[in-house]
Scaffold this motif. Structure first.
Motif, PDB file in Angstrom:
ATOM      1  N   TRP A 235     -22.420  15.684  64.400  1.00  0.00           N
ATOM      2  CA  TRP A 235     -22.313  16.884  63.569  1.00  0.00           C
ATOM      3  C   TRP A 235     -22.809  16.640  62.151  1.00  0.00           C
ATOM      4  CZ3 TRP A 235     -20.697  21.628  65.311  1.00  0.00           C
ATOM      5  CH2 TRP A 235     -20.093  21.662  66.566  1.00  0.00           C
ATOM      6  N   LEU A 236     -23.552  17.599  61.629  1.00  0.00           N
ATOM      7  CA  LEU A 236     -24.018  17.612  60.243  1.00  0.00           C
ATOM      8  C   LEU A 236     -23.346  18.783  59.551  1.00  0.00           C
ATOM      9  CD1 LEU A 236     -26.016  16.772  57.951  1.00  0.00           C
ATOM     10  CD2 LEU A 236     -27.643  18.389  58.980  1.00  0.00           C
ATOM     11  N   GLN A 237     -22.784  18.533  58.389  1.00  0.00           N
ATOM     12  CA  GLN A 237     -22.163  19.594  57.592  1.00  0.00           C
ATOM     13  C   GLN A 237     -23.112  19.949  56.452  1.00  0.00           C
ATOM     14  OE1 GLN A 237     -17.914  19.372  56.457  1.00  0.00           O
ATOM     15  NE2 GLN A 237     -18.718  19.326  54.370  1.00  0.00           N
ATOM     16  N   VAL A 238     -23.418  21.241  56.296  1.00  0.00           N
ATOM     17  CA  VAL A 238     -24.358  21.696  55.274  1.00  0.00           C
ATOM     18  C   VAL A 238     -23.748  22.863  54.518  1.00  0.00           C
ATOM     19  CG1 VAL A 238     -26.673  22.596  54.829  1.00  0.00           C
ATOM     20  CG2 VAL A 238     -26.302  21.046  56.750  1.00  0.00           C
ATOM     21  N   ASP A 239     -23.730  22.779  53.188  1.00  0.00           N
ATOM     22  CA  ASP A 239     -23.301  23.887  52.338  1.00  0.00           C
ATOM     23  C   ASP A 239     -24.531  24.565  51.765  1.00  0.00           C
ATOM     24  OD1 ASP A 239     -20.647  23.257  52.810  1.00  0.00           O
ATOM     25  OD2 ASP A 239     -20.461  22.026  51.015  1.00  0.00           O
ATOM     26  N   LEU A 240     -24.575  25.909  51.901  1.00  0.00           N
ATOM     27  CA  LEU A 240     -25.733  26.707  51.499  1.00  0.00           C
ATOM     28  C   LEU A 240     -25.296  27.947  50.744  1.00  0.00           C
ATOM     29  CD1 LEU A 240     -27.463  26.844  54.983  1.00  0.00           C
ATOM     30  CD2 LEU A 240     -28.417  25.701  52.994  1.00  0.00           C
ATOM     31  N   ASP A 241     -26.253  28.560  50.064  1.00  0.00           N
ATOM     32  CA  ASP A 241     -26.036  29.874  49.479  1.00  0.00           C
ATOM     33  C   ASP A 241     -26.101  30.914  50.594  1.00  0.00           C
ATOM     34  OD1 ASP A 241     -25.964  29.200  46.630  1.00  0.00           O
ATOM     35  OD2 ASP A 241     -28.058  28.629  46.917  1.00  0.00           O
ATOM     36  N   PRO A 242     -25.368  32.033  50.446  1.00  0.00           N
ATOM     37  CA  PRO A 242     -25.485  33.103  51.430  1.00  0.00           C
ATOM     38  C   PRO A 242     -26.839  33.800  51.295  1.00  0.00           C
ATOM     39  CG  PRO A 242     -24.102  33.802  49.604  1.00  0.00           C
ATOM     40  CD  PRO A 242     -24.443  32.351  49.374  1.00  0.00           C
ATOM     41  N   GLY A 243     -27.133  34.704  52.215  1.00  0.00           N
ATOM     42  CA  GLY A 243     -28.385  35.456  52.152  1.00  0.00           C
ATOM     43  C   GLY A 243     -29.520  34.709  52.804  1.00  0.00           C
ATOM     44  N   GLU A 244     -30.689  34.724  52.158  1.00  0.00           N
ATOM     45  CA  GLU A 244     -31.890  34.130  52.742  1.00  0.00           C
ATOM     46  C   GLU A 244     -31.720  32.650  53.096  1.00  0.00           C
ATOM     47  OE1 GLU A 244     -36.704  33.900  52.072  1.00  0.00           O
ATOM     48  OE2 GLU A 244     -35.421  34.108  50.308  1.00  0.00           O
ATOM     49  N   PRO A 245     -31.134  31.824  52.228  1.00  0.00           N
ATOM     50  CA  PRO A 245     -30.968  30.410  52.610  1.00  0.00           C
ATOM     51  C   PRO A 245     -30.181  30.251  53.915  1.00  0.00           C
ATOM     52  CG  PRO A 245     -30.621  30.655  50.274  1.00  0.00           C
ATOM     53  CD  PRO A 245     -30.704  32.048  50.834  1.00  0.00           C
ATOM     54  N   LEU A 246     -29.080  30.966  54.039  1.00  0.00           N
ATOM     55  CA  LEU A 246     -28.279  30.887  55.258  1.00  0.00           C
ATOM     56  C   LEU A 246     -29.076  31.381  56.461  1.00  0.00           C
ATOM     57  CD1 LEU A 246     -25.689  30.501  56.891  1.00  0.00           C
ATOM     58  CD2 LEU A 246     -24.996  32.791  56.122  1.00  0.00           C
ATOM     59  N   THR A 247     -29.744  32.503  56.307  1.00  0.00           N
ATOM     60  CA  THR A 247     -30.513  33.075  57.415  1.00  0.00           C
ATOM     61  C   THR A 247     -31.622  32.140  57.861  1.00  0.00           C
ATOM     62  OG1 THR A 247     -30.039  35.310  56.641  1.00  0.00           O
ATOM     63  CG2 THR A 247     -31.924  35.050  58.122  1.00  0.00           C
ATOM     64  N   MET A 248     -32.399  31.627  56.915  1.00  0.00           N
ATOM     65  CA  MET A 248     -33.533  30.766  57.256  1.00  0.00           C
ATOM     66  C   MET A 248     -33.074  29.482  57.944  1.00  0.00           C
ATOM     67  SD  MET A 248     -36.126  32.521  56.392  1.00  0.00           S
ATOM     68  CE  MET A 248     -37.448  31.346  56.464  1.00  0.00           C
ATOM     69  N   VAL A 249     -32.056  28.840  57.404  1.00  0.00           N
ATOM     70  CA  VAL A 249     -31.588  27.573  57.983  1.00  0.00           C
ATOM     71  C   VAL A 249     -30.947  27.818  59.344  1.00  0.00           C
ATOM     72  CG1 VAL A 249     -29.981  25.644  57.720  1.00  0.00           C
ATOM     73  CG2 VAL A 249     -31.355  26.398  55.766  1.00  0.00           C
ATOM     74  N   SER A 250     -30.043  28.781  59.444  1.00  0.00           N
ATOM     75  CA  SER A 250     -29.342  28.980  60.711  1.00  0.00           C
ATOM     76  C   SER A 250     -30.284  29.434  61.822  1.00  0.00           C
ATOM     77  CB  SER A 250     -28.169  29.953  60.551  1.00  0.00           C
ATOM     78  OG  SER A 250     -28.604  31.214  60.107  1.00  0.00           O
ATOM     79  N   GLN A 251     -31.234  30.318  61.528  1.00  0.00           N
ATOM     80  CA  GLN A 251     -32.182  30.748  62.556  1.00  0.00           C
ATOM     81  C   GLN A 251     -33.106  29.609  62.982  1.00  0.00           C
ATOM     82  OE1 GLN A 251     -34.177  34.233  61.020  1.00  0.00           O
ATOM     83  NE2 GLN A 251     -32.476  35.570  61.555  1.00  0.00           N
TER      84      GLN A 251
END
Length: 95
Positions: free
Chosen positions: A51-67
């Protein structure tokens, strides 16, 4: 520059199923696509099933990384954090 580290600052109530985190990234404030590239590189450094834990900003950063991560076939869980950021838990090549 944010860096991967062993362990992490997760607490049992934050980590799903009290999983063991192999590495952590703090990418809050990191623009796209750099945050996705750093996440992908960190995943390459951990074993399958880890498992890798990643903290991100909501919005585009979250969408781009998760997709992008989901499209690569990795398992993904997420939770909102009190500071407005989002925490992802990514399981390399697993659900």
């Amino acid at each position: 520059m944010p860096a991967a580290s062993g362990g992490g600052d997760q607490t049992p109530e934050e980590a799903p199923e009290q999983i063991a985190i192999a590495a952590c990234l703090d990418l809050v404030g990191t623009p796209c696509p750099i945050n996705f590239i750093r996440t992908r590189l960190a995943l390459e450094r951990i074993p399958d099933g880890a498992w890798l834990q990643v903290d991100l900003d909501p919005g585009e950063p979250l969408t781009m990384v998760s997709q992008g991560i989901a499209a690569d076939g990795h398992g993904l869980r997420q939770a909102a954090r009190n500071d407005g950021s989002v925490r992802l838990w990514i399981r390399r090549h697993g659900a």
